[in-house]
Each structure stands twice: as C-alpha cells, then as structure tokens.
Design a protein around this motif. Structure first.
Motif, PDB file in Angstrom:
ATOM      1  N   ARG A 211      -4.230  51.279  15.558  1.00 51.78           N
ATOM      2  CA  ARG A 211      -4.286  49.949  14.952  1.00 51.78           C
ATOM      3  C   ARG A 211      -4.590  48.871  15.984  1.00 51.78           C
ATOM      4  O   ARG A 211      -5.319  47.900  15.706  1.00 51.78           O
ATOM      5  CB  ARG A 211      -2.954  49.669  14.247  1.00 51.78           C
ATOM      6  N   GLU A 212      -4.046  49.019  17.206  1.00 49.08           N
ATOM      7  CA  GLU A 212      -4.252  48.004  18.226  1.00 49.08           C
ATOM      8  C   GLU A 212      -5.702  47.969  18.695  1.00 49.08           C
ATOM      9  O   GLU A 212      -6.281  46.899  18.862  1.00 49.08           O
ATOM     10  CB  GLU A 212      -3.306  48.257  19.395  1.00 49.08           C
ATOM     11  N   LYS A 213      -6.292  49.128  18.922  1.00 49.12           N
ATOM     12  CA  LYS A 213      -7.695  49.151  19.337  1.00 49.12           C
ATOM     13  C   LYS A 213      -8.610  48.636  18.234  1.00 49.12           C
ATOM     14  O   LYS A 213      -9.615  47.973  18.500  1.00 49.12           O
ATOM     15  CB  LYS A 213      -8.103  50.560  19.753  1.00 49.12           C
ATOM     16  N   LEU A 214      -8.261  48.950  17.004  1.00 52.34           N
ATOM     17  CA  LEU A 214      -9.061  48.452  15.885  1.00 52.34           C
ATOM     18  C   LEU A 214      -8.946  46.934  15.757  1.00 52.34           C
ATOM     19  O   LEU A 214      -9.889  46.270  15.336  1.00 52.34           O
ATOM     20  CB  LEU A 214      -8.593  49.092  14.580  1.00 52.34           C
ATOM     21  N   GLY A 215      -7.774  46.420  16.071  1.00 48.22           N
ATOM     22  CA  GLY A 215      -7.531  45.000  15.857  1.00 48.22           C
ATOM     23  C   GLY A 215      -7.305  44.669  14.395  1.00 48.22           C
ATOM     24  O   GLY A 215      -7.527  43.533  13.961  1.00 48.22           O
ATOM     25  N   ALA A 216      -6.862  45.651  13.609  1.00 50.20           N
ATOM     26  CA  ALA A 216      -6.694  45.456  12.171  1.00 50.20           C
ATOM     27  C   ALA A 216      -5.423  44.666  11.875  1.00 50.20           C
ATOM     28  O   ALA A 216      -4.365  44.935  12.436  1.00 50.20           O
ATOM     29  CB  ALA A 216      -6.636  46.801  11.457  1.00 50.20           C
ATOM     30  N   ASP A 217      -5.535  43.706  10.969  1.00 53.34           N
ATOM     31  CA  ASP A 217      -4.358  42.974  10.512  1.00 53.34           C
ATOM     32  C   ASP A 217      -3.640  43.723   9.401  1.00 53.34           C
ATOM     33  O   ASP A 217      -2.414  43.677   9.294  1.00 53.34           O
ATOM     34  CB  ASP A 217      -4.764  41.587  10.024  1.00 53.34           C
TER      35      ASP A 217
END
Length: 418
Positions: A211-217
């Motif tokens: 999730r962090e690498k994706l930057g998804a909220d």
C-alpha cells in the motif's frame, strides 16, 4: 523450501477431492472465488465452537472475539503493508466501496470531478459513479486501448486536474488479467491533490501488495478470492479515515475503523481471514510475517505464471481459439480470457464441465465496459480460466487436451456420459 510443495498445498484444500462424473474435478474458476484453505475452515469452527460473543462484554468470549479481530487486522496489515487500525471489515469489497463512496461524497460539490477507468470491475466504478451522479460531479474516463487491452494514459494531464477529488483504478483486470502500470496515474493524482481508490480484489491472490509503494488512500479486496471466507476488507489511510464520516447508527462507535463496520460483523469469517493470510505466509521464508508473505508470493507467482504460459503457448498453436490478452511485455495474472470459434462461451464451458470435469467460467464477469471495447459483449463475452497455487501440471495438461477436443468435435456429435 526448494521445490514447490504442490502436494502439500493441495492437501490443505478439501474441495480438491471432489469428483464430477467419476473424474477428479479441476477448478479453474478461481477468479470468481478461490477454494478455501482448511486452515481458514478450522479457524472459523474453533471460533464458533469456543463460544461466540459480541464486543465490549465483561466476559471471556467477548474478549476473545476482540482479540481475534485485532490479530486478523495485524495479519491483513502485514499482507498489504498497512497499519492494523486502518483495516475495516464488511460484507465484501463492493459493499465497503459503496459505504466509503457515500461517506466521502458528503463534501463533493458541483464543479468537482472524479476519474474512473474502463478496465475496472464495477465494484470500483459504480460506487463512485452513483455518488458523482447524486452530487452533480463530472466523471472523466481513462479509456482502454482495445488493441492491447491496456489503459490509454495519453491524456492523464487533462483527465486529472486540481478539480479532481478522487481517482479509481484497478491493480489487475479480473476479466483478462492485465496488470496495468498505474504508477503514472497515482503520481498524477497525488500531484493534483486527489484521493486514490485501488481495487486489489483480483490482485491479492496472485501478487504482493504494498500500500505504501502504491500510495493508495483506499484499498479494497475480499478474502474469498484468496483462499478464505466470504468477507471484504477496506484499507483506508489514517489521515483519510480520521476525516471520514460514514453513515451509521447513532450509538455505534465513532472511532475508526469501527465506525465503518455497520452492524455486528461476521466474527467467524474474520477469524478465517487470518488463516488465509497464514497460508500465503506458510509458503515463504523470512524473519517477519511480512517477509514470509512476500517470499510466499514469489513462489506462487513463479508457479502460476509458468503454468499460465504453458496454456498461452498451446492456445497460440490452436486454430479456433482466440486469446484476449495484453502484449507479452505487459505483466498479467494467470487469468486467461478467450473465445472458441463456433461455440458460445456458455456452451464451451458447459462441455468442459460435462465432458471433462473441468470448471471454467463464461460471461463478462461484470467488466462490461472492457468486454464492449474488446468487441465480445454481444456474443456472450469470454471463457475464463484462472490458475491458483493449487493448480497442477496434470490439470493444465487436461485443460489443454480438453480444449483441443472440444474445438475439433462438432457439438451435435457430443455424447454425454453421466
């Protein structure tokens, strides 16, 4: 672990012992829902036989329920590299997306915009689309390139602007398996100050999620797609969750993530989710659960992709089979969408089950916009075969051979033996 432990894996899935017309059944319908690992079944039974209870009670079964939820949140957090307090449970990913969309859109105004893609499953389209329609918000679409079955990102600068409130995109197509390059979309959305909603339902069974690498909220997925029970999860970034105002009954908890979990949750299923994550973890090595999960995914990907490539090569050599997939340079899940000349997808799938005891699915799989762009919607869309960690080389051989026989044998010559 060196060799892929296929026998050990299959022994963990009771459904794989099923027969159909006297032959072992082959489950290639995983994209619609995987088979359930026994560890998840056992965890659910343990929870129920130990005594079920609701939350906030001054007695042991209530405390045990709360501990089970905490433990599962920690496991899911390690699965996708998030925080336990950012994880909410619900009926399924679709239901959670509708709840989040309704809550987020409270503050949307005419003149705002959202961005959706033509590749997404409606679970990551219709919640946002319906909210936009209610609020008078403009919808921009990232189109699919019908020749490559990938997203056309050539107009991102126009589609995502300072007026954009949310961008929704999928990590992998549930219909054709394309894993689109969403990095430019996420970067552009972040630069514009827009929130991002990522559909990971089809991705989680096959590939590691960060999730962090994706930057998804917002990140949505469901356990019944990755070897667990029917329950969904929403992973919502802390700063978004703190401001979210879900619709709920008045006396219920106002603190996230509980405020998104309307009504009493399926506590037995939540217990099963931890075990489903544990199955992936058990395939890998490492010092932490996250490390073991990542290594487990590496082994799953190697196994599934090898088998999927065997089918792709065989299909390319078959007359009468058309495979719908992105170019070789584009990564894909082990999901194969195809058509057979002279047979509707429904007839092909019926024959595959009744003549060969192999279960494949047919239809548009709710990806109607993608099916329309691919030109297959009116003809019944696709036949879809999906591989899983428990799929064997022998099952792939059976499937390839069965496909050859079906396309060579006229339907009116078929004799069924029941």
């Amino acid at each position: 672990m060196s060799a892929y432990p296929i026998d050990e894996i299959r022994n963990q899935f009771p459904a794989l012992g099923r027969t159909h017309h006297g032959r072992p059944a082959v489950f290639l319908d995983g994209p619609g829902g995987s088979q359930v690992v026994k560890g998840a079944m056992d965890a659910m039974i343990r929870y129920m036989t130990g005594g079920t209870a609701n939350l906030h009670g001054q007695f042991p079964t209530s405390a045990e329920t709360e501990k089970s939820i905490r433990n599962t949140r920690e496991a899911v957090a390690d699965l996708v590299n998030a925080r336990p307090e950012e994880i909410a449970f619900g009926q399924n990913a679709t239901s959670l997306a509708f709840s989040v969309a309704r809550a987020l859109s409270r503050d949307w105004q005419p003149g705002d915009e959202i961005v959706l893609t033509e590749m997404d499953h409606p679970a990551n389209i219709d919640p946002w689309l319906s909210a936009a329609e209610e609020k008078g918000v403009k919808v921009n679409w990232i189109p699919v390139d019908s020749s490559t079955l990938t997203l056309d990102l050539s107009r991102l600068d126009e589609q995502i602007s300072h007026r954009t409130r949310l961008v929704a995109v999928t990590l992998a197509s549930n219909a054709v398996g394309t894993i689109p390059d969403i990095r430019p979309i996420m970067e552009r959305a972040k630069a514009a100050g827009a929130l991002t909603s990522v559909d990971a339902v089809h991705a989680v069974p096959h590939m590691p999620i960060d999730r962090e690498k994706l930057g998804a909220d917002l990140l949505f997925f469901s356990a019944y797609k990755f070897f667990g029970p029917h329950i969904g999860m929403a992973v919502i970034r802390t700063e978004v969750f703190k401001k979210l105002k879900p619709y709920k009954v008045g006396p219920s908890d106002n603190h996230y993530p509980d405020n998104l979990q309307t009504g009493t949750q399926n506590f037995a299923a939540i217990a099963g989710v931890k075990a489903a994550v544990g199955f992936i973890e058990s395939l890998g090595n490492g010092n932490t659960r996250r490390e073991r999960i990542l290594d487990g995914y590496r082994r799953i990907e190697d196994h599934e992709n090898r088998l999927a490539n065997r089918i792709r090569r065989a299909f390319h050599e078959m007359d009468g089979i058309r495979l719908y997939q992105a170019p070789d340079s584009v990564p894909k899940t082990p999901t194969l969408a195809f058509t057979a000349d002279g047979l509707s997808p429904a007839e092909f799938s019926r024959r595959m089950a009744e003549e060969f005891s192999i279960f494949v699915a047919d239809g548009h799989f709710y990806a109607t916009r993608l099916a329309e762009r691919a030109g297959v919607l009116e003809a019944g869309s696709w036949i879809r075969a999906g591989l899983a960690p428990y799929t064997t080389d022998d099952e792939v051989d059976r499937f390839i051979d069965a496909t050859r026989q079906i396309i060579r044998t006229p339907a009116n010559c078929v004799q069924f033996s029941v």
